[in-house]
Design a protein around this motif. Structure first.
Motif, PDB file in Angstrom:
ATOM      1  N   SER A 144       0.888  -1.392   0.216  1.00 21.34           N
ATOM      2  CA  SER A 144      -0.007  -0.459   0.091  1.00 21.34           C
ATOM      3  C   SER A 144       1.363   1.059  -0.126  1.00 21.34           C
ATOM      4  CB  SER A 144      -1.378  -0.394   1.313  1.00 21.34           C
ATOM      5  OG  SER A 144      -0.112   0.427   2.820  1.00 21.34           O
ATOM      6  N   SER A 145       0.507   2.480   0.011  1.00 17.87           N
ATOM      7  CA  SER A 145       0.876   3.549  -0.670  1.00 17.87           C
ATOM      8  C   SER A 145      -0.071   4.459  -0.966  1.00 17.87           C
ATOM      9  CB  SER A 145       2.121   4.173  -1.443  1.00 17.87           C
ATOM     10  OG  SER A 145       3.220   4.405  -1.680  1.00 17.87           O
ATOM     11  N   LEU A 362       8.798   7.661  -4.148  1.00 19.85           N
ATOM     12  CA  LEU A 362       9.392   6.653  -3.484  1.00 19.85           C
ATOM     13  C   LEU A 362      10.112   6.502  -1.550  1.00 19.85           C
ATOM     14  CD1 LEU A 362      11.708   4.985  -6.631  1.00 19.85           C
ATOM     15  CD2 LEU A 362       9.240   4.065  -5.274  1.00 19.85           C
ATOM     16  N   GLY A 363      10.678   7.701  -1.039  1.00 20.44           N
ATOM     17  CA  GLY A 363      11.274   7.810  -0.260  1.00 20.44           C
ATOM     18  C   GLY A 363       9.330   7.432   0.886  1.00 20.44           C
ATOM     19  N   SER A 368       7.044   3.707   5.589  1.00 16.49           N
ATOM     20  CA  SER A 368       6.224   2.826   7.297  1.00 16.49           C
ATOM     21  C   SER A 368       6.662   1.159   6.864  1.00 16.49           C
ATOM     22  CB  SER A 368       4.928   2.608   6.973  1.00 16.49           C
ATOM     23  OG  SER A 368       4.669   2.298   6.041  1.00 16.49           O
ATOM     24  N   LYS A 369       7.875   1.198   6.047  1.00 15.39           N
ATOM     25  CA  LYS A 369       8.728  -0.323   5.696  1.00 15.39           C
ATOM     26  C   LYS A 369       9.631  -0.497   6.296  1.00 15.39           C
ATOM     27  CE  LYS A 369       5.610  -0.988   1.281  1.00 15.39           C
ATOM     28  NZ  LYS A 369       4.916  -1.919   1.719  1.00 15.39           N
ATOM     29  N   HIS A 370      10.089  -1.612   7.075  1.00  8.86           N
ATOM     30  CA  HIS A 370      11.553  -1.050   7.678  1.00  8.86           C
ATOM     31  C   HIS A 370      12.315  -2.239   7.235  1.00  8.86           C
ATOM     32  CE1 HIS A 370       9.452   2.255   9.863  1.00  8.86           C
ATOM     33  NE2 HIS A 370       8.929   1.299  10.921  1.00  8.86           N
ATOM     34  N   ASP A 371      12.058  -3.394   6.701  1.00  8.20           N
ATOM     35  CA  ASP A 371      12.750  -4.286   6.217  1.00  8.20           C
ATOM     36  C   ASP A 371      12.825  -4.047   4.724  1.00  8.20           C
ATOM     37  OD1 ASP A 371      13.003  -7.511   6.890  1.00  8.20           O
ATOM     38  OD2 ASP A 371      11.060  -7.233   4.445  1.00  8.20           O
ATOM     39  N   ALA A 372      14.530  -4.863   5.080  1.00  7.55           N
ATOM     40  CA  ALA A 372      15.065  -4.833   3.329  1.00  7.55           C
ATOM     41  C   ALA A 372      14.984  -5.254   2.412  1.00  7.55           C
ATOM     42  CB  ALA A 372      16.574  -5.051   4.011  1.00  7.55           C
ATOM     43  N   GLY A 373      13.954  -6.801   3.139  1.00  4.52           N
ATOM     44  CA  GLY A 373      13.346  -7.198   1.665  1.00  4.52           C
ATOM     45  C   GLY A 373      12.040  -6.313   0.834  1.00  4.52           C
TER      46      GLY A 373
END
Length: 432
Positions: A144-145, A362-363, A368-373
């Motif tokens: 989501s975004s 993109l920032g 809200s995404k803290h996972d490198a994946g």
């Protein structure tokens, strides 16, 4: 490209629509419990969920791959049929529950016929799923975004890397102070920051010293001389203009601008029609010395019909400035402070090609995404390979679109049917 986005959004939205209908209490109580086999309904749910995961990948791979595009078209047709059948079943059950009347012919299907048709649709969807390996489709989750383009004269957030451009444009504006009317255009590709730079100038108190009237007008692709003239009058008259005749509008604008120093911004101009510009520009010739029309445009020849015309080509930002924009919007390092994420983020920024809007979008997507994946998914997306010349859409913005949830994609497509900068009435939009 636009048609492809519509197909993808309608597929995602249609799957959600059919799934929501299947699990709704009205459908379960009125239809499933009395008419349809529960196993058939569960089979349809399973097929839809699997198709949804494949559709997310197909949406991204359809560009340049005609087979995937046809697969999406076939899936969309099957979903329309499923939705229509379920709608018929629900209406039929509701009508019979409330009153004994003869049903319209289109609703008058026997239970056996309804089950047969739904079975046929389920098989179509299942057969499409079986093609996933030959098409190279994978089941991927949707994220989501949200993204909304700027549509105001107000500057939002920090502005990076444009101090030199501001100074150059201010000098250009001041050098034209001895002319009654100057037209200056900021020229650059989409997403390079033309509107943001114009906002900075528009809100610069020193630059606006001595300006009697100013207005910010969004023009967009369809340059309507009458409507744009009316919008200028509204802009300098606190939103009031009851005139419709083009002659009366021009006379009114001439009177309002006469012997006044004005600064008018026309944001996102596309038209290069010299005749239209000659008609539009006439009332502006009567202003005081130093009056200016500032354009933002992707077209090099827009506004060049006036004597005192200058264009300012706006270049892309450096990767360092783009990183500052990306980090600001990704809340880095406040909430995303690991060195691993920074390494991935800087590689993403390099692929933004100096476009601040891409870095900002993109920032915000990764905030809200803290996972490198999750960050690596954006970095390795196939969409980066698309040519902007062919797609006319900045890849970074296309990526943000594909990270919208299905219901927002459907809403996005619905709203895209309106002209750019259309002013929505909240109550009317909710009813629609």
């Amino acid at each position: 490209m636009a048609e492809a986005l519509v197909v993808g959004a309608l597929v995602s939205g249609s799957i959600s629509l059919v799934l929501n209908r299947l699990i709704s209490p009205e459908f379960v109580n009125s239809v499933v419990s009395k008419k349809l086999d529960r196993k058939l309904v569960e089979r349809l749910k399973t097929a839809l969920l699997a198709a949804e995961a494949l559709a997310a990948d197909a949406e991204q791979k359809q560009f340049g791959n005609n087979r995937v595009r046809k697969w999406l078209d076939s899936l969309r047709d099957a979903l329309y049929t499923a939705d229509d059948l379920l709608d018929r079943a629900l209406i039929k059950a509701e009508i019979r529950k409330k009153v004994r009347i003869r049903l319209p012919l289109r609703l008058n299907l026997s239970v056996r016929e309804m089950v047969a048709k739904i079975n046929e649709v389920v098989k179509r969807i299942e057969d499409l799923q079986k093609l996933k390996d030959s098409l190279g489709l994978k089941e991927i989750p949707t994220g989501s975004s949200s993204w909304k383009p700027p549509s105001t004269s107000l500057v939002k957030g920090n502005v990076y890397g444009r101090d030199g451009d501001q100074q150059a444009l201010m000098k250009m504006l001041n050098d034209n102070n001895h002319h009654n009317l100057s037209v200056i255009s900021i020229v650059g590709m989409g997403g390079v920051g033309k509107t943001t730079l114009a906002q900075c100038l528009y809100n610069n108190m020193d630059l606006m010293d001595g300006v009697d009237l100013k207005a910010w007008i969004c023009v967009s692709e369809h340059f309507d001389v009458v409507e744009t003239t009316k919008n200028v009058i509204k802009g300098i008259s606190s939103g009031v203009c009851s005139l419709d005749s083009f002659d009366l509008l021009q006379q009114d604008l001439k009177e309002k601008l006469s012997e006044k120093k004005f600064f008018i911004v026309l944001d996102d101009v596309w038209s290069e029609d010299a005749d239209m510009w000659n008609s539009f520009i006439t009332p502006f010739q009567h202003g005081r010395m130093g009056s200016t029309i500032l354009l933002t445009t992707r077209m090099e020849n827009v506004g060049g019909i006036v004597r005192h015309y200058n264009s300012y080509p706006l270049k892309e930002l450096s990767d360092d400035y783009c990183w500052s924009i990306f980090a600001d919007n990704a809340s880095f390092p406040e909430s995303n402070g690991s060195s691993e994420l920074e390494g991935i983020g800087r590689k993403i920024v390099e692929r933004c090609d100096g476009l601040p809007l891409a870095a900002e979008t993109l920032g915000r997507l990764l905030r809200s995404k803290h996972d490198a994946g999750e960050w690596n998914k954006v970095l390795s997306s196939d969409i980066w390979q698309f040519s902007m010349i062919d797609s006319k859409i900045v890849p970074a913005l296309l990526i943000s679109y594909y990270h919208l949830p299905a219901h927002l994609k459907r809403c996005f497509v619905y709203c895209s049917l309106y002209p750019k900068d259309h002013e929505f009435d909240k109550g009317e939009l909710i009813l629609l």
